[in-house]
Design an enzyme around this catalytic site. Sequence first.
Site, PDB file in Angstrom:
ATOM      1  CG  ASP A 104      -5.302   8.143-107.541  1.00 22.14           C
ATOM      2  OD1 ASP A 104      -5.691   7.581-108.418  1.00 22.14           O
ATOM      3  OD2 ASP A 104      -5.570   7.953-106.227  1.00 22.14           O
ATOM      4  CD  GLU A 134     -10.399   4.378-108.109  1.00 19.58           C
ATOM      5  OE1 GLU A 134     -10.028   3.414-108.244  1.00 19.58           O
ATOM      6  OE2 GLU A 134     -10.312   5.531-107.723  1.00 19.58           O
ATOM      7  CD  GLU A 135      -9.620   7.937-105.489  1.00 21.37           C
ATOM      8  OE1 GLU A 135      -9.463   6.879-104.436  1.00 21.37           O
ATOM      9  OE2 GLU A 135      -8.572   8.048-106.136  1.00 21.37           O
TER      10      GLU A 135
END
Length: 344
Positions: A104, A134-135
Site C-alpha cells: 500500500d 492519499e492516506e
Amino acid sequence: MPIDAIDLTRRLVNIESTSYHEGPAGAFLAEFLAAERYSVECMAVEQPDLALTPGGGSAARFNVYAALPGVTPDVVLSTHMDTVPPFFPCTEDDEFLYGRGACDAKGIIAAQVAAADRLRDAGVKVGLLFVVGEERDSAGAKVANRNPRGSRFLINGEPTGNRLALATKGALRVELRAHGRMAHSAYPELGESAIDKLVEALHDVLAMPLPVEPEIGPCTLNIGLISGGRAPNVVPDQAEAHLLIRTIGPSDEIMDAVTRVVAGRCEVSSSLDLSFVRMRKVGHLPTMIAKFATDIPSLTAWGEPFLLGPGSIHVAHTPDEKIAKQELLDCVDLYVDLATHLVA
C-alpha cells in the site's frame, strides 16, 4: 530489458515517504521514468499548515505524471506514493517482500510501471500518474483532477488481492469539538466539563443506526482519536474526537444524523468526504467489494475508473505489511490484460 517489478518494489519501499514527506519518492520516480524514455511532469502539491500536520511537513511534494512524448494516453495507471507511519525498510524471504508500503502502495507502483513498459511496446497509449496525500486527504488527486490528460480510462491501484473491485465505500471524516469552562476539580459545580459533553455525545453517536446496502454491506463508524483536558485536577474546558465513517450512500444523510444526535453538545465539522463508487465488471476477472476508500472520487476527470492491485488490505497499515512476490508479478499481467481489453 523488461522492468523488474520486485527489485523496483524493494527500492521504493526503502524510500521513506509517509504523508507530507513524499518528495524523495517522487524525485526517485521522476528520474527512473525519465530514464525509461518517458516525458515526465511533476505537479506541485501544496503542503498543509505545518502546525496542523503531525510531525510537520517536509520540503516540496508533487505528483508524478509520465507518458511518451506527445502522446495523449487512452488509459492511465495510477496509485499513491505516500504511506502511513511508521516507516520501516524492506526485508524479504523467498515468498514475500516486507516493509512499509510493500502492498500500500509501492508494490502497486512497481507493477504499474512494469505493465506500462509492456503496454507501450504493444502500441497502447498509456500514462502513469502517481500522487501524494492519499492516506490523509487526497490532496494530490485533487490537484491532478484539475490537470487531466485526456485519458478515457483510469486503472487505480490499491490492495484488492488481484481482484477487480465492483465498488468502493466512501469515507467521511467527522470532528466533534466540545467546549466547557475550567474549574478546580474539587468544585466541579463551578465549571463545565467538555469531556463529559463529548463522552455523552459519542455514546449516542455509537448507538445511531447506520444504513446497510445489501450488495456492499453496512456503513461503519470508527472513533479514531480522542483528546482534551488540561490536567486530572482541572475541569476540562475543551475536548475533541475524530471519527471516520465508511459510507455506502450520500454522506449528507450521515452528517445530518450525527448533527441531530449530538444535539448541540459539540460542534460538528467534516474535513474529508470521499464518495461511494460503483464500477463495472470486465471480462472474467475475479471481483470484490472494497470496504475502504480510494482516490477514485477525486480523479473523475481521468476517465472511467477501475480498481485493481496486488496484496491484502488486511496487512496494510500494520507492522506486518507485506506482498507476495508472485502476486506482484501476476498483477503486471492483469494490468496489461485489463488495459488492452479496455482500449481494444
